[in-house]
Design an enzyme around this catalytic site. Structure first.
Site, PDB file in Angstrom:
ATOM      1  N   GLU A 251      13.888  53.557 101.656  1.00  0.00           N
ATOM      2  CA  GLU A 251      14.311  54.133 102.936  1.00  0.00           C
ATOM      3  C   GLU A 251      14.120  53.161 104.105  1.00  0.00           C
ATOM      4  O   GLU A 251      14.621  53.400 105.203  1.00  0.00           O
ATOM      5  CB  GLU A 251      13.545  55.426 103.226  1.00  0.00           C
ATOM      6  CG  GLU A 251      12.054  55.206 103.369  1.00  0.00           C
ATOM      7  CD  GLU A 251      11.320  56.400 104.008  1.00  0.00           C
ATOM      8  OE1 GLU A 251      11.884  57.067 104.880  1.00  0.00           O
ATOM      9  OE2 GLU A 251      10.160  56.646 103.616  1.00  0.00           O
TER      10      GLU A 251
ATOM     11  N   ASP B 148      20.631  50.368  92.211  1.00  0.00           N
ATOM     12  CA  ASP B 148      21.742  49.807  91.441  1.00  0.00           C
ATOM     13  C   ASP B 148      23.046  49.841  92.242  1.00  0.00           C
ATOM     14  O   ASP B 148      23.857  48.918  92.163  1.00  0.00           O
ATOM     15  CB  ASP B 148      21.914  50.586  90.127  1.00  0.00           C
ATOM     16  CG  ASP B 148      20.715  50.396  89.202  1.00  0.00           C
ATOM     17  OD1 ASP B 148      20.245  49.254  89.089  1.00  0.00           O
ATOM     18  OD2 ASP B 148      20.258  51.384  88.622  1.00  0.00           O
TER      19      ASP B 148
END
Lengths: 308, 308
Positions: free
Chosen positions: B208, B238
C-alpha cells in the site's frame, strides 16, 4: 511579511537510538516547527513556556533564526518540560522513558499583541484546550489554521480535541492516529470522515512512507526521501509541519495546488531533520542544500507519461 | 511486435478476506502477469504447467487476451497447483492455509521455439532453478530479464537464488524480502547490495506504500493509489510486474527514465487488481479506464515547484 504563530512545546529531550544517545538537548514541537519555518521569508513567533533551567543560548538560537520569542514565557522557579525516549532498531517505533510536564502542566499560552493578526497559525501538539485558547486570542479568523495532534489526546481528551478540530482548516496526523480518530482503516475514508469534523484539508503522515494530502475528492502523495541512514527521527513530523506552515505563510496561497508544494517543502525539510540528533541538522541549512534536495524530490517523483 | 516470455504458476486459488471468500478460482503468478501485460501491444506467451483438472475456459480466457498458451503444459493425469490463503483485517498480512504443489513439483518449463528470441523475459516467482532453466533455453541474451522472487526461496534455496539473480537485469522484491536478502534495513543500502549480486535495476515493492525503483545513484518512487477499499490484494505484486514488463516490451526502451513510466503503469494496473476477488477486475479493463487512472497517478504525484 506574513506572520506565523507557532504554539507548542519548547523542551529538553534525551534521545536513544541504535546510533547513540544524548543528554538533555534542545527539543519540543515549537522548536522543530520554528526552525523549519525559519527557512521561509516570514515573520514567525513561538508561543510556549520554559523553566528557569532553560539555557539562554537555546533562546538565542531561536532568536538568531528570526523566530520571535516574546511569546515564550519563562517561569523562573519552574522546570522545563522534559521528554526522553528510546527508538527501536527499525526506527519506526519508540518507547517513552520519561515525561516530566513541569511548567507545561499549567501552561496558559499568551499570543503577543503584535502577532494577534497573524495570517497563519500552527497549533503544535499540546492539550486541545491549550490549542483552542490560542485561537480565542486571535483578532480575527486567521487565513489558515493548522493543527497537529496525537493519539494521547484521543485517549484522554477526545471531546476537547473534537472542539478544537472543528475550528481548524488543516489537520496533520499520522496514519495510525487517523485510523484511531475515525475508526476507519482506509485512509481515503478516514480523511472523508475528518472533513465532517471540520478541517477542509487533511494531511496524513506516514513516516518513512511519506505523507498524503486530502482535500475534497483530491489527493496528493509526497514520498519521504529514501535515505541511507535515519539517525534520529525525533522532530521529523514537527519539521514537516513547520515547512508546510512556513511555505503557506510565505506564499499566502491556500489553494490545493499550492498546498502540494507545501507538502513537498515539509517533506524536504523533514528529510534533513532525521540526519542528525535532535535539532542539530536544522540549525544551519543553506538555501543551496534545500534547493538541491527539492531537486532530488522532483527526480524522485516526476515522470513523463504524456496524457491528455 | 516485441515478444514477452512469462514464466510462473497458473493455478487455483481459494481466498478469504474480511469481505468474503471464494472457492477455487483462477490464480497464479503467470496468470496475473499475463493479464496485466495483455493491455500492451506485444506478443506475450505464458510458460507454465497445469493438471487435467484445469478448466478449458480458463485457458481460453488467457488465449482470448492474446496470451499464447502453447508453453502451458497440461499434465492430463495430474492436478493443478493450488494455494489457499486468508487475509488479516489490515489486508497487509495473510496466512497460507493450503499449498498443494501437484504438477508444479516436477515442472520442467519449455519455452516454445517461436519465443526463444523474445526481447523481454519475466521470471515470475518459482524455484530459482526453474527460473534459470528458462534463461538457458533462450537463443541469446534477451534485452531485459526481470525476476520476481520471495522469502521462501531465501530460506530454502539461497544458493540457487543467487545463481539466477546473477543473470537478471531487474529484480522485483518486497521491502521485507530486500532486507532479508541483504541484511540491511535501509532500502537504499539494500538496493546497492543487490546491484553487487547482479541486477542493475532494483524494484522494491512496498504494498500500500507503493514501489521504489533503484538504478545506480538514481531512485524513483511510485506511490500506490490510495483506495477506499482494498477488496483482495492477491496478485497485486504480479500484476505490477506484468504491467512493468509489458510496458518495457512494448516500448523497447530500457533507460531509467522509461522504467519510471513502467513502474507507473505497473502501479496503475495493480490498483485495479485489488478492487475485486482474484483476476476478475483484470479480465476486462477498457483503455479508457486505464487512461483515467494514469491521469489520477499524475494528479497524485506531480507538483509545480519551479527549480533550475
Amino acid at each position: 511579511m506574513s506572520k506565523l504563530v507557532i504554539v507548542g512545546t519548547v523542551a529538553f529531550d534525551a534521545i536513544e537510538t541504535p546510533f547513540g544517545k544524548t543528554n538533555k538537548i534542545l527539543g519540543g514541537a515549537a522548536t522543530y516547527i520554528g526552525l523549519s519555518a525559519s527557512y521561509f521569508n516570514i515573520d514567525a513567533a513561538a508561543v510556549s513556556v520554559v523553566g528557569g533551567d532553560f539555557p539562554e543560548e537555546y533562546l538565542d538560537l531561536l532568536s538568531n533564526k528570526n523566530i520571535a520569542i516574546s511569546g515564550i514565557e519563562i517561569v523562573k522557579d519552574g522546570k522545563t518540560f522534559f521528554w526522553s525516549g528510546r527508538y527501536h532498531n527499525d526506527m519506526n517505533s519508540r518507547d517513552t522513558l520519561v515525561t516530566e510536564l513541569n511548567t507545561l502542566a499549567d501552561f496558559k499560552p499568551v499570543v503577543p499583541d503584535n502577532y494577534k493578526d497573524a495570517q497563519v497559525v500552527m497549533l503544535g501538539n499540546l492539550h486541545p484546550i491549550v490549542q483552542s485558547s490560542v485561537l480565542d486570542q486571535m483578532n480575527s479568523k486567521p487565513k489558515l489554521v493548522i493543527l497537529d495532534t496525537m493519539n494521547f489526546w484521543m485517549d484522554c481528551a477526545l471531546e476537547d480535541l473534537h472542539n478544537v478540530i472543528k475550528r481548524v482548516d488543516v489537520i496533520t496526523i499520522n496514519d495510525e492516529e487517523a485510523r484511531q480518530l475515525t475508526g476507519e482503516y482506509s485512509l481515503v475514508v478516514a480523511a472523508r470522515k475528518i472533513y465532517e469534523m471540520g478541517p477542509k484539508f487533511v494531511v496524513i503522515k506516514k513516516g518513512e512512507h511519506g505523507a498524503l494530502l486530502f482535500h475534497k475528492e483530491h489527493v496528493f502523495y509526497a514520498p519521504a526521501l529514501p535515505l541511507e541512514e535515519v539517525f534520529d527521527p525525533t522532530g521529523a513530523g514537527d519539521t514537516f509541519a513547520g515547512g508546510f506552515a512556513g511555505y503557506i505563510a510565505q506564499t499566502g496561497d491556500i489553494s490545493f495546488e499550492n498546498m502540494k508544494n507545501a507538502v513537498i517543502y515539509g517533506s524536504t525539510l523533514a528529510s534533513f531533520c532525521v540526519e542528525k540528533f535532535g535539532t542539530e541538522r536544522m540549525q544551519n541549512l543553506s538555501s543551496d542544500e534545500i534547493h538541491k534536495r527539492l531537486l532530488q524530490f522532483k527526480q524522485l517523483t516526476q515522470f513523463e507519461i504524456e496524457l491528455t
